[in-house]
Enzyme design. Structure first.
Site, PDB file in Angstrom:
ATOM      1  N   LYS A  34       0.743  -1.280   0.237  1.00 34.64           N
ATOM      2  CA  LYS A  34       0.147   0.060   0.030  1.00 34.64           C
ATOM      3  C   LYS A  34       0.936   1.119  -0.038  1.00 34.64           C
ATOM      4  CE  LYS A  34      -3.793   2.090   2.929  1.00 34.64           C
ATOM      5  NZ  LYS A  34      -4.440   1.949   4.186  1.00 34.64           N
ATOM      6  N   THR A 125       4.690 -12.935  14.937  1.00 34.84           N
ATOM      7  CA  THR A 125       5.811 -12.119  15.885  1.00 34.84           C
ATOM      8  C   THR A 125       5.816 -12.687  17.168  1.00 34.84           C
ATOM      9  OG1 THR A 125       6.097 -10.119  17.169  1.00 34.84           O
ATOM     10  CG2 THR A 125       4.064 -10.524  16.335  1.00 34.84           C
ATOM     11  N   ASP A 126       6.992 -12.721  18.003  1.00 35.17           N
ATOM     12  CA  ASP A 126       6.941 -13.386  19.130  1.00 35.17           C
ATOM     13  C   ASP A 126       6.110 -12.470  20.156  1.00 35.17           C
ATOM     14  OD1 ASP A 126       8.636 -11.067  19.295  1.00 35.17           O
ATOM     15  OD2 ASP A 126      10.313 -11.873  20.252  1.00 35.17           O
ATOM     16  N   GLU A 127       5.644 -11.240  19.965  1.00 37.24           N
ATOM     17  CA  GLU A 127       4.914 -10.614  20.725  1.00 37.24           C
ATOM     18  C   GLU A 127       3.676 -11.229  21.140  1.00 37.24           C
ATOM     19  OE1 GLU A 127       4.730  -6.136  20.273  1.00 37.24           O
ATOM     20  OE2 GLU A 127       6.739  -6.235  19.443  1.00 37.24           O
ATOM     21  N   TYR A 153      -1.279  -3.825  18.893  1.00 33.42           N
ATOM     22  CA  TYR A 153      -0.422  -4.579  17.757  1.00 33.42           C
ATOM     23  C   TYR A 153      -0.464  -6.147  18.026  1.00 33.42           C
ATOM     24  CZ  TYR A 153       3.706  -6.047  15.514  1.00 33.42           C
ATOM     25  OH  TYR A 153       4.291  -7.275  14.928  1.00 33.42           O
ATOM     26  N   LYS A 157      -2.099  -9.076  15.588  1.00 32.07           N
ATOM     27  CA  LYS A 157      -1.147 -10.215  15.161  1.00 32.07           C
ATOM     28  C   LYS A 157      -1.819 -11.558  15.652  1.00 32.07           C
ATOM     29  CE  LYS A 157       2.142  -9.973  12.843  1.00 32.07           C
ATOM     30  NZ  LYS A 157       2.201  -9.562  11.187  1.00 32.07           N
ATOM     31  N   LYS A 192      12.018   2.653  14.833  1.00 34.09           N
ATOM     32  CA  LYS A 192      12.265   1.363  15.982  1.00 34.09           C
ATOM     33  C   LYS A 192      13.329   1.695  16.545  1.00 34.09           C
ATOM     34  CE  LYS A 192       8.532  -0.439  14.145  1.00 34.09           C
ATOM     35  NZ  LYS A 192       8.387  -1.276  12.922  1.00 34.09           N
ATOM     36  N   PRO A 277       3.207   2.379  27.537  1.00 37.45           N
ATOM     37  CA  PRO A 277       2.089   1.792  28.381  1.00 37.45           C
ATOM     38  C   PRO A 277       2.039   0.359  28.051  1.00 37.45           C
ATOM     39  CG  PRO A 277       1.228   3.457  26.818  1.00 37.45           C
ATOM     40  CD  PRO A 277       2.484   3.542  26.747  1.00 37.45           C
TER      41      PRO A 277
HETATM   42  P1  NAD Z   1       7.087  -2.355   8.199  1.00 41.32           P
HETATM   43  O1  NAD Z   1       6.188  -1.363   8.923  1.00 41.32           O
HETATM   44  O2  NAD Z   1       8.608  -1.855   7.978  1.00 41.32           O
HETATM   45  O3  NAD Z   1       6.604  -2.757   6.724  1.00 41.32           O
HETATM   46  C1  NAD Z   1       5.221  -2.924   6.459  1.00 41.32           C
HETATM   47  C2  NAD Z   1       4.875  -2.848   5.023  1.00 41.32           C
HETATM   48  O4  NAD Z   1       3.511  -3.239   5.075  1.00 41.32           O
HETATM   49  C3  NAD Z   1       4.990  -1.340   4.721  1.00 41.32           C
HETATM   50  O5  NAD Z   1       5.795  -1.635   3.555  1.00 41.32           O
HETATM   51  C4  NAD Z   1       3.664  -0.871   4.303  1.00 41.32           C
HETATM   52  O6  NAD Z   1       3.558  -0.083   3.172  1.00 41.32           O
HETATM   53  C5  NAD Z   1       2.816  -2.237   4.216  1.00 41.32           C
HETATM   54  N1  NAD Z   1       1.500  -2.089   4.339  1.00 41.32           N
HETATM   55  C6  NAD Z   1       0.933  -1.734   5.510  1.00 41.32           C
HETATM   56  N2  NAD Z   1      -0.636  -1.777   5.256  1.00 41.32           N
HETATM   57  C7  NAD Z   1      -0.882  -2.351   4.242  1.00 41.32           C
HETATM   58  C8  NAD Z   1      -1.906  -2.786   3.610  1.00 41.32           C
HETATM   59  N3  NAD Z   1      -3.213  -2.438   4.083  1.00 41.32           N
HETATM   60  N4  NAD Z   1      -1.802  -3.407   2.243  1.00 41.32           N
HETATM   61  C9  NAD Z   1      -0.628  -3.286   1.653  1.00 41.32           C
HETATM   62  N5  NAD Z   1       0.586  -3.240   2.259  1.00 41.32           N
HETATM   63  C10 NAD Z   1       0.346  -2.540   3.503  1.00 41.32           C
HETATM   64  O7  NAD Z   1       7.154  -3.750   8.943  1.00 41.32           O
HETATM   65  P2  NAD Z   1       8.329  -4.859   9.345  1.00 41.32           P
HETATM   66  O8  NAD Z   1       9.048  -4.557  10.486  1.00 41.32           O
HETATM   67  O9  NAD Z   1       9.025  -5.074   7.825  1.00 41.32           O
HETATM   68  O10 NAD Z   1       7.639  -6.193   9.666  1.00 41.32           O
HETATM   69  C11 NAD Z   1       6.778  -7.107   8.576  1.00 41.32           C
HETATM   70  C12 NAD Z   1       5.987  -7.933   9.191  1.00 41.32           C
HETATM   71  O11 NAD Z   1       6.917  -8.794  10.185  1.00 41.32           O
HETATM   72  C13 NAD Z   1       4.967  -7.503  10.104  1.00 41.32           C
HETATM   73  O12 NAD Z   1       3.766  -8.384   9.804  1.00 41.32           O
HETATM   74  C14 NAD Z   1       5.364  -7.705  11.438  1.00 41.32           C
HETATM   75  O13 NAD Z   1       4.454  -7.909  12.342  1.00 41.32           O
HETATM   76  C15 NAD Z   1       6.248  -8.776  11.341  1.00 41.32           C
HETATM   77  N6  NAD Z   1       7.633  -8.828  12.457  1.00 41.32           N
HETATM   78  C16 NAD Z   1       8.299  -7.871  12.469  1.00 41.32           C
HETATM   79  C17 NAD Z   1       9.403  -7.803  13.441  1.00 41.32           C
HETATM   80  C18 NAD Z   1      10.356  -6.650  13.365  1.00 41.32           C
HETATM   81  O14 NAD Z   1      11.201  -6.758  14.178  1.00 41.32           O
HETATM   82  N7  NAD Z   1      10.219  -5.726  12.756  1.00 41.32           N
HETATM   83  C19 NAD Z   1       9.547  -9.055  14.270  1.00 41.32           C
HETATM   84  C20 NAD Z   1       8.595 -10.242  13.896  1.00 41.32           C
HETATM   85  C21 NAD Z   1       7.757 -10.164  12.963  1.00 41.32           C
HETATM   86  O1  TDX Z   2      12.338   5.420  21.434  1.00 41.07           O
HETATM   87  C1  TDX Z   2      12.348   4.175  21.737  1.00 41.07           C
HETATM   88  N1  TDX Z   2      12.842   3.959  23.111  1.00 41.07           N
HETATM   89  C2  TDX Z   2      12.857   2.735  23.545  1.00 41.07           C
HETATM   90  O2  TDX Z   2      13.249   2.517  24.759  1.00 41.07           O
HETATM   91  C3  TDX Z   2      11.644   3.031  20.920  1.00 41.07           C
HETATM   92  C4  TDX Z   2      11.240   3.219  19.544  1.00 41.07           C
HETATM   93  C5  TDX Z   2      11.562   2.054  21.757  1.00 41.07           C
HETATM   94  N2  TDX Z   2      12.150   1.721  22.907  1.00 41.07           N
HETATM   95  C6  TDX Z   2      12.168   0.424  23.487  1.00 41.07           C
HETATM   96  C7  TDX Z   2      10.766  -0.339  23.618  1.00 41.07           C
HETATM   97  C8  TDX Z   2      11.005  -1.726  23.439  1.00 41.07           C
HETATM   98  O3  TDX Z   2      11.289  -2.346  24.664  1.00 41.07           O
HETATM   99  O4  TDX Z   2      12.880  -0.407  22.763  1.00 41.07           O
HETATM  100  C9  TDX Z   2      12.378  -1.926  22.667  1.00 41.07           C
HETATM  101  C10 TDX Z   2      12.220  -2.051  21.105  1.00 41.07           C
HETATM  102  O5  TDX Z   2      11.108  -1.202  20.587  1.00 41.07           O
HETATM  103  P1  TDX Z   2      10.577  -1.329  19.054  1.00 41.07           P
HETATM  104  O6  TDX Z   2      11.937  -1.173  18.284  1.00 41.07           O
HETATM  105  O7  TDX Z   2       9.555  -0.285  19.185  1.00 41.07           O
HETATM  106  O8  TDX Z   2      10.135  -2.730  18.964  1.00 41.07           O
HETATM  107  P2  TDX Z   2       9.230  -3.701  19.794  1.00 41.07           P
HETATM  108  O9  TDX Z   2       8.142  -3.112  20.715  1.00 41.07           O
HETATM  109  O10 TDX Z   2       9.987  -4.744  20.464  1.00 41.07           O
HETATM  110  O11 TDX Z   2       8.562  -4.467  18.623  1.00 41.07           O
HETATM  111  C11 TDX Z   2       9.484  -5.060  17.325  1.00 41.07           C
HETATM  112  O12 TDX Z   2       9.387  -6.337  17.758  1.00 41.07           O
HETATM  113  C12 TDX Z   2       8.607  -7.219  17.421  1.00 41.07           C
HETATM  114  C13 TDX Z   2       8.666  -4.647  16.260  1.00 41.07           C
HETATM  115  O13 TDX Z   2       8.547  -3.299  15.836  1.00 41.07           O
HETATM  116  C14 TDX Z   2       7.299  -5.685  15.985  1.00 41.07           C
HETATM  117  O14 TDX Z   2       6.862  -5.269  14.520  1.00 41.07           O
HETATM  118  C15 TDX Z   2       7.863  -7.035  16.114  1.00 41.07           C
HETATM  119  O15 TDX Z   2       6.493  -7.714  16.191  1.00 41.07           O
END
Ligand code: NAD
Ligand code: TDX
Length: 339
Positions: A34, A125-127, A153, A157, A192, A277
């Site tokens: 998207k 995700t592990d969350e 979130y 998931k 992030k 929170p």
């Molecule tokens: P991200 O936010 O970087 O990317 C998400 C992508 O999805 C973006 O390109 C966005 O444009 C697209 N998108 C959002 N809504 C959409 C819609 N309605 N239709 C089509 N596209 C859409 O996320 P990420 O960190 O790359 O995570 C990808 C997947 O992996 C997610 O499902 C997330 O839950 C999972 N995940 C992420 C992590 C992490 O550490 N980042 C860890 C475990 C699992």
């Molecule tokens: O400004 C910050 N300060 C801070 O202390 C931010 C952005 C985060 N944090 C802390 C919150 C978390 O304990 O750092 C840790 C990591 O935060 P995020 O990067 O937001 O990740 P988290 O909430 O752990 O979730 C991530 O891992 C699981 C991904 O965003 C998710 O998409 C994935 O499912």
């Protein structure tokens, strides 16, 4: 073989597109995204030059657009990365997370049924397991740990995961699910933790650590996650869940200090701000199942991965400066202005 990658313009999705193009040059990779604030065509710049890659802008909740694409491409495998992925944003707007993460999953699976897709893979995700207490380092998430979510979130998931399993049982849809720990690496959106700290430290700006910084995350280099997804969607057993993680736990404070050390910046940049929170204490994955069944092991250790990641952000300043110059400024002011 044609593989439909949803959310391929985001962080993990774009890394996955490059992984597939590099490892399976004979396959066709189609991406639907998207292009929300988190989606960025710049992430796919090199892929767009490859004849085996097609990008389509579209919303996974748009049934008509999804069915049109399935009709055109007849994908063999669908792998769903598309999601709203930031916990803090889910506290601001839960409804958007429910629509994209749950109804989007449903729409994709309905199309898989209609077009006889051979494998639907859900990137979870592990969350979904909630959190572990800090004083029990002996505990880990396994695939049978009960779902117990903390944020809108993670609840969205987890709901999607339950729907995937329901489609497997009720409609015999061939599905698989991976539940991975925190990723880091190139193309990570700077909202992030790790990219936020890298980009702010480079500008000598304060580094906002939530609460006391003692929360623990289990970090995995993004390419290792891509390898795990690839293995599971091609060789994993139908209907199964696989946890993905590399036993690499760090407190947030340790992570931020690693970033500062890599960049040669002072720890005085660290500022402690109001906690998130419902902030989950600790995530820790037990990856025994994917290792024993499919032979997966991570290949990049944390020091190497962090060094590579920092190098990438240093070499790609235009990429993140363009993001920071846009709507991101309002986001940052809103989330951190009074914190
Ligand atoms: P991200 O936010 O970087 O990317 C998400 C992508 O999805 C973006 O390109 C966005 O444009 C697209 N998108 C959002 N809504 C959409 C819609 N309605 N239709 C089509 N596209 C859409 O996320 P990420 O960190 O790359 O995570 C990808 C997947 O992996 C997610 O499902 C997330 O839950 C999972 N995940 C992420 C992590 C992490 O550490 N980042 C860890 C475990 C699992
Ligand atoms: O400004 C910050 N300060 C801070 O202390 C931010 C952005 C985060 N944090 C802390 C919150 C978390 O304990 O750092 C840790 C990591 O935060 P995020 O990067 O937001 O990740 P988290 O909430 O752990 O979730 C991530 O891992 C699981 C991904 O965003 C998710 O998409 C994935 O499912």
């Amino acid at each position: 073989m044609t593989i439909l990658v949803t959310g391929g313009a985001g962080f993990i999705g774009s890394n996955f597109v490059y992984y597939e193009l590099a490892h399976y040059p004979e396959d066709r990779i189609v991406c639907i995204d998207k292009l929300t604030y988190a989606g960025n065509l710049a992430n796919l710049k090199e892929a767009l030059e490859n004849d085996h890659f097609r990008f389509v802008r579209g919303d996974i909740t748009d049934r008509e657009a999804v069915e049109k694409l399935f009709g055109e491409e007849k994908p063999d495998i669908v792998v769903n990365f598309a999601a709203e992925s930031h916990v803090d944003r889910s506290v601001e707007d839960p409804g958007l997370f429910l629509r994209t993460n749950i109804l989007g999953t449903q729409t994709l699976m309905d199309a898989c049924r209609k077009f006889g897709v051979k494998r639907y893979h859900q990137v979870s995700t592990d969350e979904v397991y909630g959190d572990l207490p800090l004083d029990r380092p002996d505990l880990f998430f396994t695939e049978t740990t009960p779902i117990h979510t903390s944020s809108p979130y993670s609840a969205s998931k987890a709901s999607a995961d339950l729907l995937v399993l329901a489609y497997a049982r009720t409609f015999k849809l061939p599905v698989s699910i991976t539940r991975c720990s925190n990723n880091y690496g190139p193309y990570h959106f700077p909202e992030k933790l790790i990219p936020l700290m890298i980009t702010r430290a480079l500008a000598d700006e304060s580094l906002p650590v939530y609460g006391n910084g003692e929360n623990v995350r289990d970090w995995l280099y993004v390419e290792d996650h891509c390898a795990a997804i690839d293995l599971v969607m091609r060789k994993g057993r139908e209907g199964e869940i696989y946890n993905v993680g590399g036993h690499n736990e760090r407190t947030n404070l340790q992570v931020v200090k690693t970033v500062l050390k890599e960049l040669g910046k002072p720890e005085s940049l660290i500022t402690f701000v109001r906690d998130r929170p419902g902030h989950d204490q600790r995530y820790a994955i037990d990856p025994t199942k994917i290792h024993e069944e499919l032979g997966w092991l991570p290949t990049t250790d944390f020091d190497t991965g962090m060094h590579r990641t920092v190098e990438w952000y240093l070499a790609n300043q235009k990429w993140w400066k363009d993001i920071l110059a846009g709507e991101y400024q309002n986001y940052f002011q809103h989330m951190y202005g009074n914190r």
